[in-house]
Design an enzyme around this catalytic site. Structure first.
Site, mmCIF file in Angstrom:
data_model
loop_
_atom_site.group_PDB
_atom_site.id
_atom_site.type_symbol
_atom_site.label_atom_id
_atom_site.label_comp_id
_atom_site.label_asym_id
_atom_site.label_seq_id
_atom_site.Cartn_x
_atom_site.Cartn_y
_atom_site.Cartn_z
ATOM 1 N N ASP A 90 51.565 46.428 -28.159
ATOM 2 C CA ASP A 90 52.049 46.406 -29.213
ATOM 3 C C ASP A 90 52.776 47.545 -29.280
ATOM 4 O O ASP A 90 52.802 48.752 -29.003
ATOM 5 C CB ASP A 90 51.025 46.163 -29.670
ATOM 6 C CG ASP A 90 50.672 46.792 -30.427
ATOM 7 O OD1 ASP A 90 49.849 47.163 -29.782
ATOM 8 O OD2 ASP A 90 50.118 46.788 -31.595
ATOM 9 N N GLU A 141 47.550 45.702 -31.273
ATOM 10 C CA GLU A 141 46.323 47.224 -31.084
ATOM 11 C C GLU A 141 46.545 47.560 -32.727
ATOM 12 O O GLU A 141 45.319 48.092 -33.735
ATOM 13 C CB GLU A 141 46.303 48.722 -30.432
ATOM 14 C CG GLU A 141 45.562 49.122 -30.936
ATOM 15 C CD GLU A 141 45.435 50.824 -31.667
ATOM 16 O OE1 GLU A 141 44.773 50.488 -32.409
ATOM 17 O OE2 GLU A 141 46.259 51.061 -31.748
#
Ligand SMILES: [Zn+2]
Ligand SMILES: [Zn+2]
Length: 405
Positions: free
Chosen positions: A95, A153
């Site tokens: 991400d 995350e």
């Protein structure tokens, strides 16, 4: 996002498809191309649709992997060796962050307000490279390598917890994961057993007094003056209640209260973060905070509420998994690069996997002073020395060969 702003460029990776038995050397350029492609098309936590599709398509092109999608924006690939054996999981987070990129290189983000400013584009690319190399070396492996491309995350509750619940750790014997690391120069790789990253918990404290005219303070219960005492008294927790040889941070980072110069507000809100490594200390600090806030507000005739938001668990590295990593680093890059990693008060949801199986998380130096690649993680001009990607690929391959070869 208009389509023309967001057009897909084909990722040209001539070496990756032309070489029947790719080595780390052969995938090096492909890994950089993948990283740059991902960098141009960042997606924030829980919205990594196209990133996950790109990862799944790239993995599918290797031919040998069993690919699953445990959640809408994550990808897991299993490489089964030619003989039975243990299962080694490797994790890359995929991400990006809600940051407007200010870099000027030729692969800047094409999505305004979204940027890979933590290096997860690199994590994804270097693990794709390792998957490609290991697919070609399948006959040498006993057991399974499980590649986990994890979403989210950067945003609590994090993708790792979700993947663990989805069963991606089932049957896994050990897990490793890496962060490309700007505090460390390229050419160093930091491994450490024990505590590496902290719990990034946070809190909100509301102090309620009673407001009134600033010139008539004796008819108020001044929440601003009480909040100031609370902030000062909270500093005593780390200074006077925590073992000096342990580590903790209590930071008040936001104060909200009041509207103008002649009104004492009835309420002030404080927010901040607490960082710890030790689970027992982690449990104790919110109790100590409530005692301090309760005592200070009561002494002044005010009341309070205390909201505690537990975030990721601390990253505590397993000794055996760290030993595997040390051997892998030396095997991949030689003795000279291996250093003891310095713990950081930053957080990581890699810890969710470590609740299930022994694991170790390590740092790959990606700083380059000479080229001005020094901005910290989450900076709008964050960048990394791309040579570190090859280091990551090699270490992941070497770890698999050490454990399953
Ligand atoms: Zn980050
Ligand atoms: Zn990160």
């Amino acid at each position: 996002m208009p389509d023309d702003d967001d057009r897909e460029d084909p990722v040209t990776t001539t070496v990756s498809t032309a070489t029947p038995h790719p080595t780390e050397d052969a995938v090096r350029e492909a890994v950089i191309a993948w990283r740059r492609h991902l960098h141009q098309h960042p997606e924030v936590a829980f919205h990594e649709e196209r990133t996950a599709a790109f990862v799944a398509d790239t993995l599918a092109s290797f031919g040998t992997l069993e690919i699953t999608r445990p959640t809408p924006t994550s990808v897991v690939a299993r490489l089964t060796g030619s003989r039975t054996g243990r299962v080694l999981a490797m994790r890359a987070d995929i991400d990006a962050l809600p940051i407007d990129e200010r870099n000027t290189h030729d692969f800047v983000s094409r999505h305004p307000g979204v940027m890979h400013a933590c290096g997860h584009d690199g994590h994804t690319a270097m693990m794709l490279g390792a998957a490609k190399v290991l697919c070609a070396r399948r006959s040498e492996l006993a057991g399974e390598v499980r590649f986990i491309f994890q979403h989210a995350e950067e945003l609590n509750p994090g993708g790792a917890e979700e993947l663990v619940k989805a069963g991606v750790m089932d049957g896994v014997d050990m897990i490793i994961g890496a962060h490309l690391w700007l505090p460390m120069p390229y050419g160093q790789v930091g491994v450490r057993s024990g505590a590496l990253m902290a719990s990034p918990d946070n809190f909100v404290i509301t102090i309620t007094g009673s407001g009134g005219h600033a010139a008539i303070p004796h008819e108020t219960t001044d929440s601003i003056a009480i909040a100031a005492q609370v902030i000062t008294n909270l500093q005593h927790i780390v200074a006077r209640n925590v073992d000096p040889l342990a580590s903790a941070v209590v930071s008040v980072t936001r104060i909200a209260g009041g509207t103008t110069y002649n009104v004492i507000p009835g309420q002030v809100e404080l927010a901040g973060t607490v960082r710890t490594f030790d689970p027992a200390l982690r449990a104790r600090i919110p109790e100590l905070m409530q005692r301090v806030v309760g005592g200070t507000t009561a002494a002044n005739g005010a009341t309070f509420t205390f909201e505690w938001n537990a975030d990721y668990r601390p990253v505590i590295n397993d000794e055996k998994a760290s030993e595997l990593l040390r051997r892998a680093v030396v095997r991949a890059l030689g003795e000279g690069v291996l250093v003891e990693a310095t713990p950081t008060m930053g957080g990581e949801d890699f810890s969710a996997y470590q609740q299930k199986v022994p694991g170790s998380f390590f740092f790959i130096g990606a700083r380059n002073e000479e080229r001005g690649i020094t901005n910290p993680h989450h900076h709008e001009c964050f960048d990394l020395d791309e040579r570190a990607l090859d280091s990551g690929t090699r270490i992941f391959v070497a770890a698999a060969m050490e454990m399953l070869g």
